[in-house]
Design a protein around this motif. Structure first.
Motif, PDB file in Angstrom:
ATOM      1  N   SER A 232      41.749  33.242  37.239  1.00  0.00           N
ATOM      2  CA  SER A 232      40.814  34.144  37.170  1.00  0.00           C
ATOM      3  C   SER A 232      39.970  34.269  38.689  1.00  0.00           C
ATOM      4  O   SER A 232      39.348  35.376  39.012  1.00  0.00           O
ATOM      5  CB  SER A 232      39.668  33.903  35.879  1.00  0.00           C
ATOM      6  N   PHE A 233      40.368  33.584  39.215  1.00  0.00           N
ATOM      7  CA  PHE A 233      39.689  33.427  40.912  1.00  0.00           C
ATOM      8  C   PHE A 233      39.906  34.384  41.559  1.00  0.00           C
ATOM      9  O   PHE A 233      39.553  35.297  42.614  1.00  0.00           O
ATOM     10  CB  PHE A 233      39.497  32.100  41.241  1.00  0.00           C
ATOM     11  N   ILE A 234      41.349  34.367  41.268  1.00  0.00           N
ATOM     12  CA  ILE A 234      41.946  35.638  41.846  1.00  0.00           C
ATOM     13  C   ILE A 234      42.123  36.801  41.908  1.00  0.00           C
ATOM     14  O   ILE A 234      41.923  38.265  42.458  1.00  0.00           O
ATOM     15  CB  ILE A 234      44.063  35.196  42.013  1.00  0.00           C
ATOM     16  N   ILE A 235      41.880  37.422  39.924  1.00  0.00           N
ATOM     17  CA  ILE A 235      41.740  38.149  39.708  1.00  0.00           C
ATOM     18  C   ILE A 235      40.784  38.787  39.449  1.00  0.00           C
ATOM     19  O   ILE A 235      40.117  39.805  39.252  1.00  0.00           O
ATOM     20  CB  ILE A 235      41.747  38.530  37.602  1.00  0.00           C
ATOM     21  N   ASN A 236      39.030  38.080  40.514  1.00  0.00           N
ATOM     22  CA  ASN A 236      37.761  38.458  41.710  1.00  0.00           C
ATOM     23  C   ASN A 236      38.272  38.840  42.315  1.00  0.00           C
ATOM     24  O   ASN A 236      36.914  39.309  42.655  1.00  0.00           O
ATOM     25  CB  ASN A 236      37.038  37.415  40.817  1.00  0.00           C
ATOM     26  N   ILE A 237      38.414  37.549  43.078  1.00  0.00           N
ATOM     27  CA  ILE A 237      38.463  37.600  44.780  1.00  0.00           C
ATOM     28  C   ILE A 237      39.362  39.261  45.645  1.00  0.00           C
ATOM     29  O   ILE A 237      38.938  39.688  45.963  1.00  0.00           O
ATOM     30  CB  ILE A 237      38.275  36.463  45.410  1.00  0.00           C
ATOM     31  N   ILE A 238      40.214  39.256  44.584  1.00  0.00           N
ATOM     32  CA  ILE A 238      40.790  40.781  45.274  1.00  0.00           C
ATOM     33  C   ILE A 238      40.202  42.304  44.951  1.00  0.00           C
ATOM     34  O   ILE A 238      40.293  42.669  45.680  1.00  0.00           O
ATOM     35  CB  ILE A 238      42.434  40.827  45.055  1.00  0.00           C
ATOM     36  N   PRO A 239      39.786  42.424  43.960  1.00  0.00           N
ATOM     37  CA  PRO A 239      38.594  43.899  43.179  1.00  0.00           C
ATOM     38  C   PRO A 239      37.834  43.648  44.433  1.00  0.00           C
ATOM     39  O   PRO A 239      37.228  44.650  44.377  1.00  0.00           O
ATOM     40  CB  PRO A 239      38.854  43.248  42.020  1.00  0.00           C
ATOM     41  N   VAL A 240      36.825  42.278  45.018  1.00  0.00           N
ATOM     42  CA  VAL A 240      35.650  43.225  45.082  1.00  0.00           C
ATOM     43  C   VAL A 240      36.256  42.779  46.604  1.00  0.00           C
ATOM     44  O   VAL A 240      35.334  43.301  47.963  1.00  0.00           O
ATOM     45  CB  VAL A 240      35.248  40.720  44.921  1.00  0.00           C
TER      46      VAL A 240
ATOM     47  N   GLN B  89      42.861  38.674  26.377  1.00  0.00           N
ATOM     48  CA  GLN B  89      42.210  38.414  26.974  1.00  0.00           C
ATOM     49  C   GLN B  89      41.966  38.910  28.414  1.00  0.00           C
ATOM     50  O   GLN B  89      41.084  39.570  29.045  1.00  0.00           O
ATOM     51  CB  GLN B  89      41.956  37.075  27.406  1.00  0.00           C
ATOM     52  N   VAL B  90      42.888  39.665  28.765  1.00  0.00           N
ATOM     53  CA  VAL B  90      43.038  40.447  30.597  1.00  0.00           C
ATOM     54  C   VAL B  90      42.849  41.993  29.795  1.00  0.00           C
ATOM     55  O   VAL B  90      41.428  42.576  30.674  1.00  0.00           O
ATOM     56  CB  VAL B  90      44.891  40.619  30.866  1.00  0.00           C
ATOM     57  N   ILE B  91      42.542  42.326  28.514  1.00  0.00           N
ATOM     58  CA  ILE B  91      41.649  43.519  28.642  1.00  0.00           C
ATOM     59  C   ILE B  91      40.455  43.298  27.996  1.00  0.00           C
ATOM     60  O   ILE B  91      39.266  43.762  28.544  1.00  0.00           O
ATOM     61  CB  ILE B  91      42.493  43.750  27.011  1.00  0.00           C
ATOM     62  N   ARG B  92      40.332  41.874  27.402  1.00  0.00           N
ATOM     63  CA  ARG B  92      39.212  41.478  26.250  1.00  0.00           C
ATOM     64  C   ARG B  92      37.774  41.063  27.275  1.00  0.00           C
ATOM     65  O   ARG B  92      36.542  40.904  27.231  1.00  0.00           O
ATOM     66  CB  ARG B  92      38.889  41.038  25.075  1.00  0.00           C
ATOM     67  N   SER B  93      38.583  40.403  28.295  1.00  0.00           N
ATOM     68  CA  SER B  93      37.296  39.363  28.564  1.00  0.00           C
ATOM     69  C   SER B  93      36.643  39.979  29.397  1.00  0.00           C
ATOM     70  O   SER B  93      37.419  40.575  30.473  1.00  0.00           O
ATOM     71  CB  SER B  93      38.083  38.233  29.126  1.00  0.00           C
ATOM     72  N   SER B  94      35.886  39.598  29.541  1.00  0.00           N
ATOM     73  CA  SER B  94      34.710  39.975  31.518  1.00  0.00           C
ATOM     74  C   SER B  94      35.186  39.276  32.026  1.00  0.00           C
ATOM     75  O   SER B  94      35.018  39.645  33.680  1.00  0.00           O
ATOM     76  CB  SER B  94      33.218  40.103  30.593  1.00  0.00           C
ATOM     77  N   GLU B  95      35.960  38.519  32.103  1.00  0.00           N
ATOM     78  CA  GLU B  95      36.418  37.304  33.732  1.00  0.00           C
ATOM     79  C   GLU B  95      37.325  38.978  33.965  1.00  0.00           C
ATOM     80  O   GLU B  95      37.850  38.290  35.528  1.00  0.00           O
ATOM     81  CB  GLU B  95      37.621  36.033  32.913  1.00  0.00           C
ATOM     82  N   HIS B  96      38.203  39.691  33.541  1.00  0.00           N
ATOM     83  CA  HIS B  96      39.153  40.429  34.157  1.00  0.00           C
ATOM     84  C   HIS B  96      38.345  41.986  34.852  1.00  0.00           C
ATOM     85  O   HIS B  96      39.157  42.764  35.296  1.00  0.00           O
ATOM     86  CB  HIS B  96      40.769  40.772  33.443  1.00  0.00           C
ATOM     87  N   LEU B  97      37.205  41.841  34.176  1.00  0.00           N
ATOM     88  CA  LEU B  97      36.344  42.989  34.052  1.00  0.00           C
ATOM     89  C   LEU B  97      35.802  44.026  35.442  1.00  0.00           C
ATOM     90  O   LEU B  97      36.044  45.078  35.538  1.00  0.00           O
ATOM     91  CB  LEU B  97      34.997  43.311  33.581  1.00  0.00           C
ATOM     92  N   ALA B  98      35.789  43.237  36.861  1.00  0.00           N
ATOM     93  CA  ALA B  98      35.972  43.810  37.781  1.00  0.00           C
ATOM     94  C   ALA B  98      37.655  44.013  38.504  1.00  0.00           C
ATOM     95  O   ALA B  98      37.539  45.070  39.044  1.00  0.00           O
ATOM     96  CB  ALA B  98      35.919  42.305  39.060  1.00  0.00           C
ATOM     97  N   SER B  99      38.087  43.718  38.041  1.00  0.00           N
ATOM     98  CA  SER B  99      39.484  44.858  38.322  1.00  0.00           C
ATOM     99  C   SER B  99      39.771  45.980  37.561  1.00  0.00           C
ATOM    100  O   SER B  99      40.238  46.649  38.886  1.00  0.00           O
ATOM    101  CB  SER B  99      40.602  43.416  38.065  1.00  0.00           C
ATOM    102  N   HIS B 100      38.942  46.227  36.473  1.00  0.00           N
ATOM    103  CA  HIS B 100      38.992  47.347  35.395  1.00  0.00           C
ATOM    104  C   HIS B 100      37.971  48.370  36.509  1.00  0.00           C
ATOM    105  O   HIS B 100      38.529  49.645  36.898  1.00  0.00           O
ATOM    106  CB  HIS B 100      39.269  47.289  34.382  1.00  0.00           C
ATOM    107  N   ILE B 101      37.319  47.906  37.149  1.00  0.00           N
ATOM    108  CA  ILE B 101      36.067  48.090  37.226  1.00  0.00           C
ATOM    109  C   ILE B 101      37.090  49.162  38.693  1.00  0.00           C
ATOM    110  O   ILE B 101      36.533  50.153  39.088  1.00  0.00           O
ATOM    111  CB  ILE B 101      34.795  47.523  37.397  1.00  0.00           C
ATOM    112  N   THR B 102      37.492  48.182  39.789  1.00  0.00           N
ATOM    113  CA  THR B 102      37.891  48.761  41.181  1.00  0.00           C
ATOM    114  C   THR B 102      39.087  48.949  41.170  1.00  0.00           C
ATOM    115  O   THR B 102      38.793  50.383  41.503  1.00  0.00           O
ATOM    116  CB  THR B 102      38.669  47.240  41.710  1.00  0.00           C
TER     117      THR B 102
END
Length: 499
Positions: free
Chosen positions: A190-198, A237-250
Motif C-alpha cells: 500500500s506504500f507503493i500504491i500511494n507514493i507513486i500516485p502522489v 480491496q483494490v476497488i473498495r479499500s480507501s488505501e487504493h483511493l489515491a491511485s484511482h483519483i490520480t
C-alpha cells in the motif's frame, strides 16, 4: 563483494546456533511452505488449516500473502529439476540472506538511475548491505514476508524511475510485474500504491509532467490493479479499500489534465473557458456524490493501521488491540540511531542534492520517498523497514558527491589541469568553477571514511550480538572460562511431548 558481505553478516545465527527457523510467524510460513511443496499450489489455495486460530481454524489461501511460500517452492522445484536436491528447510533458512544481496543490487540500480552516477549507487549498496534495520528482519532463519518484500519494494521503485525516464511500455510492464510480486509478498504494498500516485500529482502541480510519465502510470495503474486482484487476500480491496483511493483519483486527474491541455491547444479561449466551467462542475459534483454514497453505504473505509498512520492517536483511542502491538508503537530517537547509526548524518546533504542540485524526476522521487517514509516511520516503529532503503540511497548520494568533489579538488591541486584540451583549436574557455579547497577536501574524505568505518563496526557487532538469536534457543556465558553455553530446553521439551 557487497553482496557477499550482505549475505555473510546475516548468517551469524547459523554459525552461533544452527540452521533453524526462528519463532512465531516464520514457523507458520515454513509449515505453509512445506504444505505447498508437498501438495501443490492449487491445494494450497483451498487449504483449511485446523491447527491455526483455534478453535475456528483458518482458510490459509485467503488469509496470507503467499509470495514468500511461492518463492521458496519455486527454488525447490527448479533445484529438483536440475537434480540438485535441497531440503526445503535450508531454502527457507537462507532465503533472507540471499535476497539481501538482491536488495543491494536493486539499491545500486535505483540510485544509479536516479542520479546517473554509479559511485552513488555503490555507496548506497554498501550502506544497504549492513543496515541493522533490515538485518533485524533478514537474518538466516527469519523466514518472514519482509525477507523478500524489501527487494520487491526497491526493485519496483527502480523500474518506475526507469519507466518515467524512458516512457517505455516494456519498463512499465516490468515495474507492474515487480509490484505484483510485492502485493503477493507483503501488506506494505500500500506504500507503493500511494507514493507513486502522489509523485504523479506532484509532477502535475510543479509543471514537470510529460507523456513519458503518462504512459508509465497508465500501464502501472491498469495492469497493476488487475494483477493485484489475483491475490485472494487482496481481491476486491483494490476497488473498495480507501488505501487504493489515491491511485484511482490520480488516474482520473491525470487523464483530465492531458485532455485539458489538448483542448487548450486546439480551441479558442472563450470555448476553453466554457468547457472548463462545465468540466469542473461535473467533476466536483460527481466526486461529492460518490464520496457521500461510499461513506454512507460503508463500501469503503480505511483500515485501522492506515488510520493510525494518518492520525497517530487513532489506535490508542479507538483500537487498543492494534495499539498494544509492540511494532505498532511510535518510534523514539534511539530506534533511529541504533537501526541506522552514522549514515543519518549524511541524509540532509542527500536531500540537498536531490531537491536543489540539478533536479530530475528520479531525484524528486527519491526525495519524496524519503520524506513520506520518515513520517510513517515516526508513527510506527515497524516502518523503519520502509525508511531504511531511502536513508541508504540519500546517504549514498551524499557520500559520493562529497568524495567526488573532494577528490577532484585534490587531483587538480596535486597534478594540475591537462593542457591538451586548451591546445585544441575548437577549445572555448569557460568560467572557472568554484572548487572545494584542498584542505577541506581532505577533511571531507576523512569524515566520510570515519562515518563509514563506525557504521560498519556498529552494524556488524549489532548483527552478531543482538539480532542473530532465535528465541527458541537461548545462550549464556560460562563465568569460569567465558565460553558460550547453549540452552536448548524449549526444543527438548517439545521433543519430549512429541514422543
Amino acid at each position: 563483494m557487497i553482496g557477499i558481505l550482505s549475505f555473510a553478516v546475516r548468517v551469524f545465527s547459523v554459525i552461533k546456533f544452527e540452521s533453524v527457523i526462528h519463532e512465531y510467524d516464520p514457523w507458520f510460513n515454513f509449515r505453509s511452505t512445506r504444505f505447498m511443496e508437498a501438495n501443490g499450489v492449487y491445494e494450497f489455495w483451498n487449504w483449511y488449516d485446523s491447527e491455526s486460530w483455534h478453535p475456528l481454524g483458518r482458510v490459509v489461501g485467503g488469509t496470507v500473502f503467499p509470495g514468500i511460500m511461492f518463492t521458496s517452492c519455486f527454488i525447490k522445484w527448479v533445484m529438483d529439476f536440475f537434480a540438485f536436491p535441497l531440503d526445503i528447510r535450508n531454502i527457507c533458512v537462507f532465503l533472507a540472506p540471499v535476497f539481501a544481496a538482491f536488495q543491494c543490487y536493486a539499491t545500486f540500480l535505483l540510485t544509479k538511475e536516479a542520479t546517473n552516477r554509479p559511485d552513488a549507487g555503490m555507496f548506497a549498496a554498501l550502506f544497504m548491505a549492513i543496515i541493522p534495520s533490515l538485518i533485524s528482519r533478514g537474518v538466516a532463519g527469519s523466514y518472514d514476508n519482509e525477507a523478500v518484500a524489501i527487494w520487491a519494494l526497491v526493485n519496483t521503485f527502480y523500474m518506475w524511475i526507469k519507466a518515467c525516464n524512458t516512457g517505455s511500455v516494456l519498463w512499465s510492464v516490468a515495474c507492474t510485474l515487480s509490484y505484483f510480486y510485492m502485493v503477493a509478498s507483503w501488506g506494505g504494498y500500500s506504500f507503493i500504491i500511494n507514493i507513486i500516485p502522489v509523485f504523479v500529482l506532484g509532477c502535475m502541480f510543479i509543471n514537470r509532467f510529460n507523456l513519458k510519465i503518462y504512459v508509465a502510470y497508465s500501464i502501472f495503474y491498469t495492469l497493476g490493479s488487475l494483477m493485484a486482484m489475483l491475490i485472494t487476500f487482496v481481491n476486491f480491496q483494490v476497488i473498495r479499500s480507501s488505501e487504493h483511493l489515491a491511485s484511482h483519483i490520480t488516474f482520473i486527474a491525470m487523464n483530465a489534465f492531458v485532455i485539458i491541455n489538448y483542448i487548450r491547444k486546439n480551441l479558442a479561449e472563450e470555448q476553453v473557458a466554457a468547457v472548463m466551467r462545465l468540466g469542473q462542475t461535473a467533476i466536483v459534483g460527481g466526486f461529492v456524490l460518490l464520496f457521500i454514497f461510499l461513506t454512507m453505504s460503508g463500501r469503503t473505509k480505511f483500515s485501522g493501521r492506515s488510520m493510525t498512520l494518518i492520525d497517530p492517536s487513532y489506535a490508542k483511542n479507538h483500537m487498543p488491540l492494534i495499539a498494544s502491538v509492540a511494532e505498532h508503537a511510535p518510534s523514539v530517537w534511539s530506534n533511529y540511531y541504533i537501526d541506522m547509526h552514522a549514515i543519518l548524518f549524511l541524509v540532509p546533504i542527500g536531500f540537498y542534492y536531490t531537491l536543489v542540485h540539478k533536479v530530475t524526476h528520479g531525484k524528486l522521487f527519491i526525495a519524496m520517498y524519503g520524506v513520506f517514509a520518515c513520517y510513517f516511520s515516526c508513527v510506527m516503529v515497524r516502518l523503519l523497514l520502509v525508511l531504511a532503503p531511502a536513508v541508504c540511497v540519500l546517504a549514498g548520494i551524499s557520500a559520493a558527491e562529497l568524495v567526488r568533489k573532494s577528490a577532484n579538488s585534490l587531483r587538480l591541486t596535486l597534478i594540475g589541469k591537462s593542457n591538451k584540451i586548451e591546445e585544441d583549436p575548437k577549445f572555448v574557455p569557460q568560467k572557472p568553477r568554484q572548487r572545494v579547497p584542498p584542505d577541506v577536501g581532505v577533511f571531507l574524505i576523512a569524515f566520510v571514511f570515519m562515518l563509514s568505518k563506525k557504521y560498519l563496526l556498529h552494524s556488524t557487532l549489532h548483527a552478531a550480538e543482538s539480532l542473530s538469536s532465535p528465541s527458541i534457543i537461548l545462550s549464556g556465558g560460562n563465568r569460569v572460562d567465558n565460553n558460550m553455553v547453549i540452552i536448548d530446553d524449549f526444543r527438548e521439551a517439545y521433543y519430549w511431548l512429541n514422543q
